[in-house]
Structures are given as C-alpha cells and as structure tokens.
Design an enzyme around this catalytic site. Structure first.
Site, PDB file in Angstrom:
ATOM      1  NE  ARG A 138      -3.293   2.287   2.083  1.00 34.30           N
ATOM      2  CZ  ARG A 138      -3.457   1.889   3.333  1.00 34.30           C
ATOM      3  NH1 ARG A 138      -4.576   2.136   3.976  1.00 34.30           N
ATOM      4  NH2 ARG A 138      -2.495   1.244   3.970  1.00 34.30           N
ATOM      5  CD  GLU A 454      -3.448  -9.082   3.512  1.00 38.30           C
ATOM      6  OE1 GLU A 454      -3.966  -9.334   4.634  1.00 38.30           O
ATOM      7  OE2 GLU A 454      -3.125  -7.926   3.175  1.00 38.30           O
ATOM      8  CB  THR A 544      -1.355  -4.720  -3.955  1.00 37.39           C
ATOM      9  OG1 THR A 544      -1.081  -5.603  -2.852  1.00 37.39           O
ATOM     10  CG2 THR A 544      -0.998  -3.285  -3.584  1.00 37.39           C
TER      11      THR A 544
END
Ligand SMILES: *[C@@H]1O[C@H](CO)[C@@H](O)[C@H](O)[C@H]1NC(C)=O
Ligand SMILES: *[C@@H]1O[C@H](CO)[C@@H](O)[C@H](O)[C@H]1NC(C)=O
Ligand SMILES: *[C@@H]1O[C@H](CO)[C@@H](O)[C@H](O)[C@H]1NC(C)=O
Ligand SMILES: *[C@@H]1O[C@H](CO)[C@@H](O)[C@H](O)[C@H]1NC(C)=O
Ligand SMILES: *[C@@H]1O[C@H](CO)[C@@H](O)[C@H](O)[C@H]1NC(C)=O
Length: 568
Positions: A138, A454, A544
């Site tokens: 992050r 997702e 990610t």
C-alpha cells in the site's frame, strides 16, 4: 491424480454459459456510455475523497458514518498515510483522463496538497511495528506509482495545458526510499532470509507473527518483489532486488515445492527453515498473490524463470483445485485444507476473483485476444488459460448478480456434491443463504462486503483484451449496486460517501462504518479504467494494490546489471 475438470468439460460448460447468459438472464439495459460512466466514477471518487479530507484527514483509519477516526496504523499514533498514499495515484489517473477542466484543476490542487502533506507531515521514523507486506503493497507501492505518474503523465499534462507545475515529484521517491530502507533490515534476520511478518520502522527489529506458530504468511513474503525491484531500478542500488528475490530459493528447495506440492503453496511458512506449516492450500487469503507476483514479475522485467514457475503453478491449480458447481457448472477454484490428496472445500474467497484477470494477462500479456492468437508464441496452454479466465470471471460476476443487492459477500461456498460442505445445501439442515440458481451459498458470518476490487479488476482486464461490451455492462451493474447499497447520506450530494457493509444480503444493507483504503486505491480505479477507451494493458503492471509501475525494458535492466539471481 484425477484430472478434475477435463478440458472438454470446460469447453462444453463455456458453451453452456453463453447459452445460459444469452437466453435466461435478460440483462438490464444498463447505460455503458464511457463518458457518462467516467464522470459518474469521477464523482464517486471525489465524494469519497472529499468526505475523508473534511472529516478524517491524516488518519489511517476512518469511520465515515460517525465521521470518527479511531487510531492510526502504528499504535504510537503517527500516520503512515494509509488512505492518502493509497488513493493518490487514483487521483492522478482522474487528473490525466478527465475531460472536465474543473475536475482536472480540482485534482491538481488535491495532488499538490498531498505532496505538501508528504513534505511537512509524513515521517516514517516511528518506533512501532508494521506488517511488512501491507506496508509494502500500500505505502511503498503507492509512493512508487505516484512518482511514476507524476514524472510522466502528470507533468506532461500540466506542461501542455500551460499550468504551472509546482509539484516536485521527487518527494514521493524520497519517501519511498526512506520507507524501504526501514523495511529492508527484516530480510536478513531469519536463517533463510525469509522475513518475519513485521518490523519496527525505527529500530529495524523484525518480529515474528504472534499467532500461527510464529510462521509468516506464504503470500506475504512473496508479494514484495515488484515494489523492491522497481526501487532498485529507480535508484540503481541492487540491494532491494537481491534481498526480496532471496526468499524464493529456500521456499522452492526446502519444500521440494514443484515435485511434492505440484507448485501449490501451503499458506504458512516457518521463516527460519523455509518449511511449510500445515498443508492448507488455497488461492484465497495468504495464498493469492504468491501466484500473482510470479506472473507479474515476468510481465514487469521479462525474467523467464518467473513465467516458468507461474506456468507450473497454473498447471497444478488446474489439476488439483479447479471444480464446477451444481447444477449450472460454474467453474470455481476449490481449497485443499488438508493437502492435495484429501477432500476439498468448496469455499471460495472473493479475493480469488483476481484469477480471471491474471490468467487473461498470462495468456495475452495485455494485447487483445485476436492479436494474441496470431503471435508465434500463442499455444494450447495459453488458449486454455484464456478459456478459464472467462469462466472464472463469469463465476465471480454471478457472485454479485445473484444476490439481492447485486453485491458479493466476502466468501461463498459452491454447491459441489463431492466437497466437504455438500450436505449444507440440503434446505433442511442449513441456515445458509442459498443463491437463486442454487450454485452457491453464503454463511451468515461471511455476508460482509468490504467493497473489494478483485472482480472488477478481472472485468476491466477482460474488457480491454476483448473489447466485448458485455464486460462494461457487468462492471456498470456492480458500480450501480455499490452506489445504491453502500452509500451514506445518499440523497445529499454534498454529504454523500460510501462504506463497507456488515451484511450485503438484507435490504437495506447493514453498514459497517469503515472506509477501506482499497475502495479508492483499487475498486474505483479499476472501474474507472474499465471505461477508458485508450487504456493500454501492455504499458504498466499493477502491484497487488492496483498501483501501476511501468513495464521495464530489457536494455535498462542490462544497463543496471539487474538479473535473476537464482534458479531451480
Ligand atoms: C434491472 O434493474 C433494476 C434497477 O436497477 C432492478 O430493480 C431489476 O431487478 C433489474 N432486473 C434484472 C433482471 O436484473
Ligand atoms: C465538471 O464538473 C463539475 C464538478 O463535478 C460540474 O459541476 C460541471 O457541470 C462539469 N462540467 C461539465 C462541462 O460537464
Ligand atoms: C505561473 O508562473 C508564472 C511565473 O513564475 C507566474 O507569473 C504566474 O502567476 C503563475 N501562474 C499560476 C496560475 O500560478
Ligand atoms: C543486515 O542488513 C543490514 C542493513 O541492510 C546490514 O547492516 C547488516 O550487516 C546485515 N546483517 C547481516 C547479518 O547480514
Ligand atoms: C553484475 O552482477 C553480477 C551478479 O550480481 C556480478 O557478478 C557482476 O560482477 C556484475 N557486473 C558488473 C559489471 O557490475
């Protein structure tokens, strides 16, 4: 080992779902005009950001219903920039794509405010333990992508519009280097180089996980490499590359991962031996991004070893985890909680829904499917991966489509007569919510919705690879459901914002009063990119947490003498 889903079944079922989709589920005529949707998403981003700025600014944890901030990520009280840094590159994308001059100028102001906050307030010299993985994906990821975008599209944009570019993007790189240098000591404190789960940002002391026998989550220490490799490329210092790469050799060798596990990882690893703890294998939490970063390292730096490892893992996944639901043969990825040779669980985390997009990127490497099929590297495996990418994305779409709110839960259980959960689909002995087609169920404790990204991530990728408007339709439906069922002060344009849900089945939804940083960082960014016609998947690799890094040329790597330092 039985081959669980013979390829012919996959093919037949894909015909079945096209038939099912086109005949029974009459889709609503949702407006998918890219201009309309882009503006709408810009508004949702600005609404969420404005509410946070007015009521939660500078705090890592924010409760939008009560306008409360509870604490920062570090217990000591200083902020890591959890929401600000995670959101910044989404603001940069809006700044670069928006057609509305007012919004562009507004974003420029916000971006400059964030830069000032980084200069004046953000300080990573904090005597506190942070989770290495979360902080890397992050904060380090957000700083690096913000540096990349401010150095490229942002300054280019401002020059061309004759605006004064007062922003010095170096601040993001400086903060990234400072943070990385505080995380990197964790990589040489265990016997193998596999880091413990957290590290003290001031002292550099790494700390073992207090639960799970002191193991580290396998996906956590295998989801740091893109960020640290990019930092080596930006700085020319190879230590970041080498430290984070060094986790793979013990993982593969000490477990005989390819032969004994068919390249599928149990979710816990002892850092001092590199050996797995328990045999729990899944593509959901603690497993997911191990697979993601194998492929993405290949896409980022073209290191062929990682494509080979990805290939083996996907083949293992097809052999051991791929299943279909009853009665409509929705393809899903099962779990093996007791190892590859024992009964599977038909539980699937929403987190697993990244796999549709990943398989699609692995198949075409970001170019359109029609072009990919003409390339000399196109082959049978890639065609099968592509088929599966569409199947899984369709399944994940159904996890939204079939619920009363049009939103998916955190976890579903598929109706699979051979799974450990099969008997719970008997209406007599269940308190689970069963979907209208009976293909999946939701347990009462899994009905929360954290506004996760997702599924829209996979939908965005499949849209750009196919240009099939069906994917914009699916994304627009999901966006409408989020707007309708996760809003607060829904009818007051100046107060409206959005929150996670405790329960996504009941209407009205039960709100959770929590803003997850990935709502702006990932979910809204992927929805926004779904509606940008000229977005090019071959130019960037998303970490990610949806932070984009530029694809690196082989010449640059050669010049920097950065190469794969291990082999199997
Ligand atoms: C179509 O959309 C409306 C409004 O969003 C909704 O109430 C209705 O259930 C939808 N119909 C279908 C078939 O999805
Ligand atoms: C631009 O955005 C602002 C703020 O959302 C809005 O008030 C204005 O109507 C928009 N302008 C155009 C031309 O769409
Ligand atoms: C841009 O910079 C010039 C010269 O430094 C200055 O005169 C002008 O006021 C600036 N414009 C804005 C919009 O800040
Ligand atoms: C670990 O790394 C730090 C800084 O990167 C270095 O100073 C130290 O010597 C290293 N220790 C070992 C045992 O390699
Ligand atoms: C390049 O890196 C390799 C491996 O890290 C090292 O052995 C070699 O000396 C380096 N070459 C140069 C020119 O720095």
């Amino acid at each position: 080992m039985p081959r669980l889903v013979p390829l012919i079944v996959l093919f037949v079922s894909s015909l079945a779902y096209y038939y099912y989709y086109s005949n029974f589920v009459k889709p609503n005529r949702t407006n998918i005009d890219p201009k309309f949707r882009s503006e709408q998403i810009e508004n949702v981003i600005i609404q969420t950001w404005t509410d946070y700025k007015l009521n939660g600014w500078g705090k890592d944890i924010y409760h939008p219903i009560n306008h409360r901030t509870s604490r920062n990520m570090p217990i000591s009280g200083e902020p890591l920039g959890w929401i600000i840094i995670d959101a910044l590159d989404t603001l940069l994308y809006v700044h670069s794509y928006s057609k509305n001059q007012t919004i562009k100028e507004n974003m420029q102001q916000e971006i400059e405010n964030v830069a000032d906050w980084c200069i004046n307030t953000l300080n990573y010299d904090i005597d506190t333990n942070v989770n290495i993985f979360e902080t890397t994906i992050r904060m380090l990821g957000g700083l690096l992508s913000s540096y990349y975008l401010t150095e490229t599209t942002y300054s280019h944009n401002n020059r061309s519009t004759n605006n004064n570019n007062t922003l010095d993007s170096k601040i993001f790189l400086e903060k990234a280097i400072d943070l990385a240098d505080r995380l990197i000591p964790a990589f040489n404190q265990s016997a193998t180089g596999i880091p413990y789960s957290s590290v003290n940002l001031h002292s550099g002391d790494a700390k073992r996980n207090r639960a799970d026998m002191g193991t580290s989550s396998t996906a956590e220490f295998t989801t740091l490499q893109l960020e640290f490799k990019y930092l080596s490329i930006l700085t020319g210092d190879d230590k970041y590359w080498k430290y984070t790469e060094s986790v793979y050799e013990p993982l593969y060798t000490n477990n005989n991962l390819i032969d004994l596990y068919d390249s599928l990882i149990p979710i816990y690893t002892f850092p001092n031996t590199g050996k797995f703890y328990t045999r729990n294998i899944r593509m959901g939490s603690r497993g997911d991004s191990f697979y993601e970063y194998l492929l993405k390292q290949y896409l980022f730096t073209h290191e062929t070893l990682y494509y080979q490892l990805y290939r083996k893992a996907m083949d293992g996944m097809k052999r051991h985890l791929l299943r279909q639901s009853s009665p409509n043969r929705l393809v899903y990825i099962a779990e093996r909680p007791f190892g590859l040779n024992n009964i599977h669980s038909s539980k699937m985390d929403h987190l697993v829904c990244f796999m549709g997009g990943l398989l699609a990127m692995g198949a075409t490497e970001g170019i359109t499917i029609s072009k990919a099929r003409t390339m000399d590297w196109w082959n049978y495996e890639r065609e099968q991966d592509w088929l599966l990418a569409q199947e899984l994305t369709y399944t994940c779409y159904q996890m939204y489509k079939q619920t009363p709110t049009g939103l998916a839960p955190e976890i579903v259980v598929f109706n699979d007569p051979e799974s450990a959960e099969a008997r719970r689909f008997n209406p007599k002995n269940t308190n689970w919510w069963i979907s209208p087609t009976k293909d999946f169920a939701i347990k009462p404790l899994d009905a929360h919705n954290l506004q996760r990204p997702e599924t829209v991530e996979s939908i965005m990728i499949l849209y750009h690879i196919t240009k099939d408007k069906k994917y914009r339709q699916w994304g627009a439906e999901i966006l409408d459901s989020f707007i309708k069922h996760s809003c607060i002060h829904c009818d007051e344009p100046n107060l409206i914002t959005y929150t996670s849900l405790d329960n996504m089945i009941q209407i009205p939804t039960k709100k959770k009063d929590n803003l997850e940083s990935f709502w702006i960082a990932e979910t809204l960014k992927y929805l926004y990119l779904l509606f940008q016609d000229d977005f090019d998947l071959t130019k960037v690799v998303f970490n990610t947490e949806a932070h984009p890094f530029p694809v690196i040329s082989e010449e640059l790597l050669k010049k920097l003498n950065l190469t794969t330092g291990w082999n199997i």
